[in-house]
Design a protein around this motif. Structure first.
Motif, mmCIF file in Angstrom:
data_model
loop_
_atom_site.group_PDB
_atom_site.id
_atom_site.type_symbol
_atom_site.label_atom_id
_atom_site.label_comp_id
_atom_site.label_asym_id
_atom_site.label_seq_id
_atom_site.Cartn_x
_atom_site.Cartn_y
_atom_site.Cartn_z
ATOM 1 N N ASP A 99 35.967 28.487 26.717
ATOM 2 C CA ASP A 99 35.357 29.794 26.478
ATOM 3 C C ASP A 99 35.925 30.457 25.235
ATOM 4 O O ASP A 99 35.189 31.088 24.461
ATOM 5 C CB ASP A 99 35.561 30.707 27.685
ATOM 6 N N ILE A 100 37.211 30.331 25.027
ATOM 7 C CA ILE A 100 37.832 30.934 23.847
ATOM 8 C C ILE A 100 37.330 30.260 22.581
ATOM 9 O O ILE A 100 37.041 30.932 21.571
ATOM 10 C CB ILE A 100 39.370 30.869 23.956
ATOM 11 N N GLN A 101 37.186 28.923 22.617
ATOM 12 C CA GLN A 101 36.712 28.212 21.429
ATOM 13 C C GLN A 101 35.269 28.559 21.091
ATOM 14 O O GLN A 101 34.894 28.579 19.919
ATOM 15 C CB GLN A 101 36.847 26.707 21.637
ATOM 16 N N HIS A 102 34.453 28.843 22.098
ATOM 17 C CA HIS A 102 33.066 29.205 21.838
ATOM 18 C C HIS A 102 32.883 30.690 21.555
ATOM 19 O O HIS A 102 31.783 31.124 21.209
ATOM 20 C CB HIS A 102 32.175 28.795 23.013
ATOM 21 N N GLY A 103 33.920 31.469 21.732
ATOM 22 C CA GLY A 103 33.847 32.886 21.408
ATOM 23 C C GLY A 103 33.320 33.761 22.522
ATOM 24 O O GLY A 103 32.934 34.899 22.274
ATOM 25 N N TYR A 104 33.291 33.264 23.756
ATOM 26 C CA TYR A 104 32.831 34.084 24.874
ATOM 27 C C TYR A 104 33.942 35.034 25.316
ATOM 28 O O TYR A 104 35.123 34.694 25.275
ATOM 29 C CB TYR A 104 32.439 33.216 26.070
ATOM 30 N N PRO A 105 33.574 36.233 25.748
ATOM 31 C CA PRO A 105 34.613 37.165 26.221
ATOM 32 C C PRO A 105 35.156 36.733 27.588
ATOM 33 O O PRO A 105 34.454 36.137 28.402
ATOM 34 C CB PRO A 105 33.874 38.501 26.326
ATOM 35 N N LEU A 106 36.406 37.036 27.819
ATOM 36 C CA LEU A 106 37.058 36.685 29.083
ATOM 37 C C LEU A 106 37.009 37.859 30.042
ATOM 38 O O LEU A 106 37.202 39.002 29.646
ATOM 39 C CB LEU A 106 38.523 36.298 28.852
ATOM 40 N N ASN A 107 36.763 37.577 31.299
ATOM 41 C CA ASN A 107 36.872 38.589 32.341
ATOM 42 C C ASN A 107 38.271 38.438 32.959
ATOM 43 O O ASN A 107 38.556 37.463 33.654
ATOM 44 C CB ASN A 107 35.788 38.382 33.399
ATOM 45 N N TRP A 108 39.136 39.386 32.687
ATOM 46 C CA TRP A 108 40.533 39.269 33.091
ATOM 47 C C TRP A 108 40.714 39.333 34.598
ATOM 48 O O TRP A 108 41.666 38.774 35.143
ATOM 49 C CB TRP A 108 41.362 40.341 32.397
ATOM 50 N N TRP A 109 39.809 40.015 35.316
ATOM 51 C CA TRP A 109 39.932 40.086 36.774
ATOM 52 C C TRP A 109 39.669 38.729 37.409
ATOM 53 O O TRP A 109 40.393 38.292 38.304
ATOM 54 C CB TRP A 109 38.972 41.125 37.353
ATOM 55 N N ILE A 110 38.627 38.062 36.964
ATOM 56 C CA ILE A 110 38.308 36.738 37.507
ATOM 57 C C ILE A 110 39.402 35.740 37.139
ATOM 58 O O ILE A 110 39.808 34.906 37.950
ATOM 59 C CB ILE A 110 36.929 36.273 37.001
ATOM 60 N N LEU A 111 39.896 35.837 35.934
ATOM 61 C CA LEU A 111 40.992 34.972 35.501
ATOM 62 C C LEU A 111 42.238 35.205 36.341
ATOM 63 O O LEU A 111 42.889 34.252 36.792
ATOM 64 C CB LEU A 111 41.292 35.225 34.023
ATOM 65 N N GLY A 112 42.571 36.450 36.597
ATOM 66 C CA GLY A 112 43.753 36.769 37.400
ATOM 67 C C GLY A 112 43.625 36.314 38.834
ATOM 68 O O GLY A 112 44.575 35.797 39.422
ATOM 69 N N VAL A 113 42.441 36.473 39.413
ATOM 70 C CA VAL A 113 42.231 36.033 40.794
ATOM 71 C C VAL A 113 42.320 34.513 40.895
ATOM 72 O O VAL A 113 42.923 33.969 41.825
ATOM 73 C CB VAL A 113 40.868 36.549 41.317
ATOM 74 N N GLY A 114 41.748 33.799 39.946
ATOM 75 C CA GLY A 114 41.799 32.340 39.961
ATOM 76 C C GLY A 114 43.213 31.803 39.830
ATOM 77 O O GLY A 114 43.615 30.892 40.559
ATOM 78 N N ILE A 115 43.962 32.369 38.903
ATOM 79 C CA ILE A 115 45.348 31.921 38.720
ATOM 80 C C ILE A 115 46.186 32.287 39.936
ATOM 81 O O ILE A 115 47.016 31.498 40.383
ATOM 82 C CB ILE A 115 45.926 32.517 37.416
ATOM 83 N N THR A 116 45.965 33.455 40.509
ATOM 84 C CA THR A 116 46.710 33.863 41.698
ATOM 85 C C THR A 116 46.427 32.930 42.872
ATOM 86 O O THR A 116 47.359 32.510 43.575
ATOM 87 C CB THR A 116 46.352 35.309 42.074
ATOM 88 N N LEU A 117 45.166 32.592 43.090
ATOM 89 C CA LEU A 117 44.827 31.694 44.193
ATOM 90 C C LEU A 117 45.401 30.292 43.998
ATOM 91 O O LEU A 117 45.883 29.670 44.951
ATOM 92 C CB LEU A 117 43.313 31.616 44.370
ATOM 93 N N SER A 118 45.367 29.801 42.780
ATOM 94 C CA SER A 118 45.902 28.463 42.548
ATOM 95 C C SER A 118 47.418 28.436 42.712
ATOM 96 O O SER A 118 47.961 27.518 43.333
ATOM 97 C CB SER A 118 45.499 27.962 41.166
ATOM 98 N N LEU A 119 48.107 29.429 42.192
ATOM 99 C CA LEU A 119 49.561 29.468 42.355
ATOM 100 C C LEU A 119 49.958 29.715 43.804
ATOM 101 O O LEU A 119 50.966 29.193 44.282
ATOM 102 C CB LEU A 119 50.168 30.534 41.440
ATOM 103 N N TRP A 120 49.149 30.495 44.521
ATOM 104 C CA TRP A 120 49.419 30.728 45.938
ATOM 105 C C TRP A 120 49.279 29.435 46.741
ATOM 106 O O TRP A 120 50.094 29.153 47.617
ATOM 107 C CB TRP A 120 48.469 31.791 46.480
#
Length: 76
Positions: free
Chosen positions: A38-59
Motif C-alpha cells: 500500500d505504501i509503494q502504491h501511494g494508498y493512505p493507511l488507516n491507522w486504526w485497522i493497522l493497530g487492531v491487526g498488529i494487536t491481534l497478531s501479537l496477542w
C-alpha cells in the motif's frame, strides 16, 4: 521417541498452542507485506485497522507461547 510424545494429549496441546503462535507470526507477516504494498502504491493507511491487526497478531503470539510454556512446565 519424539513421535510417541506427540501422540499424547499433552503433545497435541503443545502442538496446537505452538501453531497458534505461528499463525500470529504468519498473520503479522501478511499484514506487513500488505502495508508495504500500500505504501509503494501511494494508498493512505488507516491507522486504526493497522493497530487492531498488529494487536491481534501479537496477542495470539503471546497467548500461544504462554500456553505452550505452561503446558511444557510441570506445575505439580
Amino acid at each position: 521417541m519424539v513421535i510417541d510424545k506427540l501422540l499424547t494429549r499433552r503433545g497435541w496441546r503443545v502442538v496446537a498452542h505452538s501453531m497458534l503462535a505461528a499463525a500470529g507470526i504468519g498473520f503479522l507477516y501478511v499484514l506487513t507485506t500488505m502495508i508495504i504494498g500500500d505504501i509503494q502504491h501511494g494508498y493512505p493507511l488507516n491507522w486504526w485497522i493497522l493497530g487492531v491487526g498488529i494487536t491481534l497478531s501479537l496477542w495470539s503470539v503471546a497467548l500461544g507461547s504462554m500456553l505452550a510454556k505452561a503446558e511444557l512446565t510441570d506445575r505439580r
